[in-house]
Design an enzyme around this catalytic site. Sequence first.
Site, PDB file in Angstrom:
ATOM      1  N   ARG A   1      16.402  -2.481  -4.414  1.00 11.90           N
ATOM      2  CA  ARG A   1      16.937  -1.239  -4.978  1.00 11.90           C
ATOM      3  C   ARG A   1      17.705  -1.507  -6.265  1.00 11.90           C
ATOM      4  O   ARG A   1      17.419  -0.948  -7.307  1.00 11.90           O
ATOM      5  CB  ARG A   1      17.842  -0.540  -3.958  1.00 11.90           C
ATOM      6  CG  ARG A   1      18.385   0.811  -4.397  1.00 11.90           C
ATOM      7  CD  ARG A   1      19.086   1.505  -3.228  1.00 11.90           C
ATOM      8  NE  ARG A   1      19.577   2.826  -3.595  1.00 11.90           N
ATOM      9  CZ  ARG A   1      20.829   3.083  -3.994  1.00 11.90           C
ATOM     10  NH1 ARG A   1      21.726   2.080  -4.090  1.00 11.90           N
ATOM     11  NH2 ARG A   1      21.202   4.312  -4.300  1.00 11.90           N
TER      12      ARG A   1
ATOM     13  N   TYR B   1      11.628  -7.097   0.570  1.00 10.97           N
ATOM     14  CA  TYR B   1      12.925  -6.787   1.171  1.00 10.97           C
ATOM     15  C   TYR B   1      13.067  -5.315   1.566  1.00 10.97           C
ATOM     16  O   TYR B   1      14.152  -4.875   1.931  1.00 10.97           O
ATOM     17  CB  TYR B   1      14.034  -7.292   0.247  1.00 10.97           C
ATOM     18  CG  TYR B   1      14.000  -8.804   0.249  1.00 10.97           C
ATOM     19  CD1 TYR B   1      14.766  -9.534   1.133  1.00 10.97           C
ATOM     20  CD2 TYR B   1      13.083  -9.495  -0.551  1.00 10.97           C
ATOM     21  CE1 TYR B   1      14.670 -10.913   1.208  1.00 10.97           C
ATOM     22  CE2 TYR B   1      12.965 -10.874  -0.489  1.00 10.97           C
ATOM     23  CZ  TYR B   1      13.763 -11.576   0.401  1.00 10.97           C
ATOM     24  OH  TYR B   1      13.644 -12.936   0.493  1.00 10.97           O
TER      25      TYR B   1
ATOM     26  N   HIS C   1      21.039   2.104 -11.622  1.00 12.42           N
ATOM     27  CA  HIS C   1      20.124   1.101 -11.053  1.00 12.42           C
ATOM     28  C   HIS C   1      19.372   0.319 -12.124  1.00 12.42           C
ATOM     29  O   HIS C   1      18.161   0.151 -12.060  1.00 12.42           O
ATOM     30  CB  HIS C   1      19.121   1.746 -10.096  1.00 12.42           C
ATOM     31  CG  HIS C   1      19.737   2.513  -8.975  1.00 12.42           C
ATOM     32  ND1 HIS C   1      18.992   3.152  -8.010  1.00 12.42           N
ATOM     33  CD2 HIS C   1      21.041   2.741  -8.660  1.00 12.42           C
ATOM     34  CE1 HIS C   1      19.809   3.758  -7.157  1.00 12.42           C
ATOM     35  NE2 HIS C   1      21.050   3.510  -7.541  1.00 12.42           N
TER      36      HIS C   1
ATOM     37  N   GLU D   1      23.784  -5.194   1.018  1.00 11.57           N
ATOM     38  CA  GLU D   1      23.145  -6.389   1.573  1.00 11.57           C
ATOM     39  C   GLU D   1      23.425  -7.650   0.766  1.00 11.57           C
ATOM     40  O   GLU D   1      23.625  -7.608  -0.444  1.00 11.57           O
ATOM     41  CB  GLU D   1      21.619  -6.198   1.598  1.00 11.57           C
ATOM     42  CG  GLU D   1      21.144  -4.983   2.362  1.00 11.57           C
ATOM     43  CD  GLU D   1      19.649  -4.759   2.226  1.00 11.57           C
ATOM     44  OE1 GLU D   1      19.154  -3.780   2.807  1.00 11.57           O
ATOM     45  OE2 GLU D   1      18.963  -5.559   1.540  1.00 11.57           O
TER      46      GLU D   1
ATOM     47  N   GLY E   1      23.021  -0.814  -1.412  1.00 18.75           N
ATOM     48  CA  GLY E   1      22.296   0.118  -0.587  1.00 18.75           C
ATOM     49  C   GLY E   1      22.452   1.540  -1.100  1.00 18.75           C
ATOM     50  O   GLY E   1      23.094   1.789  -2.135  1.00 18.75           O
TER      51      GLY E   1
END
Length: 370
Positions: free
Chosen positions: A225, A260, A163, A250, A244
């Site tokens: 995220r 969001y 991430h 998304e 996700g």
Amino acid sequence: MVVFVVRVRLMIVAATTMGVALTGGGAAALADPAQQAPRPSATVEALGDFDFTRPQVVASNLTVPWGMDFLPDGSALVAQRNSGQVVRVRPGQAPTPVTQIAGVAPGGEGGLLGLAVSPTHAQDGYVYVYFTTSTDNRIARFRLSTPQTQQPILTGLAKASIHNGGRIAFGPDGMLYAGVGDAGQTSTSQNLQSRNGKILRMRPDGTVPTDNPFAGSLVYSLGHRNVQGLTWDAQGRLLATEFGQNSWDEVNVIVRGGNYGWPIVEGRANDSRFRDPLVVWSTSQASPSGAAVVGNRLYVAALRGTRLWNVPLTTSGGAGTPVAELVGTYGRLRTVEYGPDGYLWVTTSNRDGRGSPAATDDRVLRFPPR
């Protein structure tokens, strides 16, 4: 990137001038183009329609090509995640090294990630890169004339093995946008004091624009995220792809100061505190990374989904039914960009530790317009 945004806008201006209506249901098909005289309206209607049966390999044997953008001469610069090297690629020629980005520390999903060419490159010569070091994620810039001189413009973004975000792109406003992941710490996404789990907006020198939504802050939107795709449609709306967790990937329409929802929300929540996505997919179908708008189509490169999503965009701001292109044909797809040559350029990501590389992976491919 700015190059294709300008091109799309010019096409729309031309269409408006000639009384052509751009509709959101996909490109209009020509019954027999060979038998018809060229029409300006036909060019506008077909913008965004590519022939995925006629691939051309621009470059091969790369190591996780991640960021890609185009120089004024039409060649592309490509950032290789694991090696930290930027190369220049052109159809019909072998890739040529440009520079090694100092301090890149690859590991997990980190390394040399996004790349963006300055929209005023002809004047300032700048190229921007987003990368992971041993201590942080950061953005730096260099000039092609002196590529060994690399100037950090933003440092101190939290890093992790997952991430890291990493996509950077210049918007139609000339500002630099960056998708920054939550670095595995979900609480950062709703914390305005943290720059992680956000989309950031900055001047080309890394300073805060006075019209950002939160005074003195680079944060443009929050509750993310792991954003790895940024692109603009013909109306100037920012679209972002986001990974996700277990249920929904998304595509979001990003608005100034918008929240969001992550980690409170994944996918659509119908909660007035948060903005719902434009498109969702199951995580097995997507893991969406790079994105590009061409005409009234949004193209999204899918990693786990091993496909290229073709999403019709409507003039009312909605989206039609996505169509899966190239399903399983080239494995994991990382980046998609609309080239100044009118082709759609796509990179594979099969040497990132999660794919099954072919002998010539990773590759940069391009697909011709129909």
